[in-house]
Design a protein around this motif. Structure first.
Motif: not given
Length: 364
Positions: A73-74, A201-202, A339-342, A361-363
């Motif tokens: 990721s970027v 990512f999550n 990828e479970r990306l939010n 993405g999550e914190a």
């Protein structure tokens, strides 16, 4: 957020804000489905910046066709203000050779206003001063996998800060604050990482532990001699089959001649939401946060989180009496089920204030 107007103009599709057009040319054409780019043009106004215009985004992709390879990721962002201020940043993480190598870091340049409230826990709530600084920044960590879950390797960090202006008669102008006149931070260190997360990512299950060291010394070209040690421990547990409980314990311990802008700092979008990054700062920091993450309802989910952190000049002075709590809730929009990306929107409350976060993405 409360001092200005922030407008997000989303380049939207029915399930998110992504594009797969010409970006495909710079990756393997056989792995098109593993590639997405999110873009957000931004316009905002604050008294310190005047009107600002820019863009922010997030790209992720796989550098190998193997389905087991983790997505690289970027993140990217840039803005220009009518006060001739500039920010541009590109943090990245790359997984190579079927996860054998993991590179992460950042390329950035900032010329922007910042704030300073002093060092420690004792300054009044109203203490607040602005300063302007500019700096290029380069970070790189290059790790190799050993066994199934352990990564380790060297780290390098460079930042050359030029403090352009400070508030006349305030702390940075009158006190002997280390780093108030700017200077070069240049250091090498080592990172050890243990990672069993099911997704990066999550995550819904697994452990994550990262141990970091960084030595800024004159021999490496640094104007300051100080050492930084970080432990970042995360646990993810499935809860009632479809939900997740996530926990994070984060410690940062600095020793030596630490510049004020490189001290351990409470706040930000990752560690202890609810405080602006740097609201409290000192040589030592310990923080804990917990989060309930719901299962998705169609493409929507919600999170509830709480945490607390404390700073001090020494480990022995980390005290519960100075603990700073925060709590909040947020909404998630699923943009990539595989990828479970939010997309993440959080509001976090502290004593006498709150902060809003809109990001990908999550914190943790």
């Amino acid at each position: 957020m409360k001092k200005g107007l922030l407008i997000f103009i989303l380049i939207a599709s029915s399930s998110g804000i992504y594009a797969q057009g010409n970006i495909q040319k710079w990756l393997n054409p056989d792995s098109v489905k593993a590639r997405k780019v999110f873009g957000v043009p931004t316009i905002y106004f604050t008294p310190e910046t005047n009107w600002a215009f820019g863009a922010a985004g997030f790209a992720y992709f796989k550098l190998d066709k193997d389905s087991l390879t983790r997505p690289s990721s970027v993140r990217f962002g840039a803005a220009y203000t009518l006060n001739k201020q500039v920010l541009a940043f590109l943090p990245y993480q790359l997984f190579l050779k079927r996860n054998k190598y993991w590179l992460n870091g950042e390329l950035a340049f900032y010329r922007y206003p910042y704030f300073f409230r002093g060092v420690g826990n004792d300054y009044p709530e109203g203490t607040f001063e602005r300063y302007d600084a500019q700096f290029p920044r380069f970070r790189l960590t290059a790790m190799r996998r050993f066994g199934k879950h352990v990564y380790t390797g060297p780290r390098y960090w460079f930042q050359n800060t030029d403090v352009i202006s400070v508030a006349t008669g305030e702390i940075l102008d009158t006190a002997n604050v280390v780093g108030a006149n700017g200077g070069i931070k240049s250091g090498f260190g080592w990172v050890v990482n243990y990672d069993t997360r099911d997704k990066i990512f999550n995550p819904r299950s697994g452990l994550y532990l990262q141990l970091e060291s960084l030595f800024n010394e004159q021999i490496f070209g640094s104007d300051f001699n100080y050492q930084t040690y970080v432990t970042d421990f995360r646990v993810y547990l499935k809860f009632l089959k479809k939900h997740t409980l996530a926990f994070n314990l984060y410690n940062q311990f600095n020793f030596g001649e630490v510049p004020f802008n490189k001290m351990a700092q409470v706040g930000g979008s990752t560690y202890l939401r609810g405080y602006q990054l740097g609201w409290f700062r000192d040589k030592k920091l310990s923080s804990f946060q917990a989060e309930f993450r719901s299962n998705y309802w169609t493409i929507f989910a919600f999170n509830i989180f709480a945490g607390a952190g404390v700073v001090s000049p020494s480990i022995s002075e980390l005290s519960l009496s100075n603990l700073r709590p925060a709590a909040g809730f947020g909404v998630r929009i699923l943009v990539d089920p595989k990828e479970r990306l939010n997309l993440r929107g959080d509001i976090a409350f502290r004593e006498n204030g709150y902060e809003i976060y809109l990001t990908v993405g999550e914190a943790f």
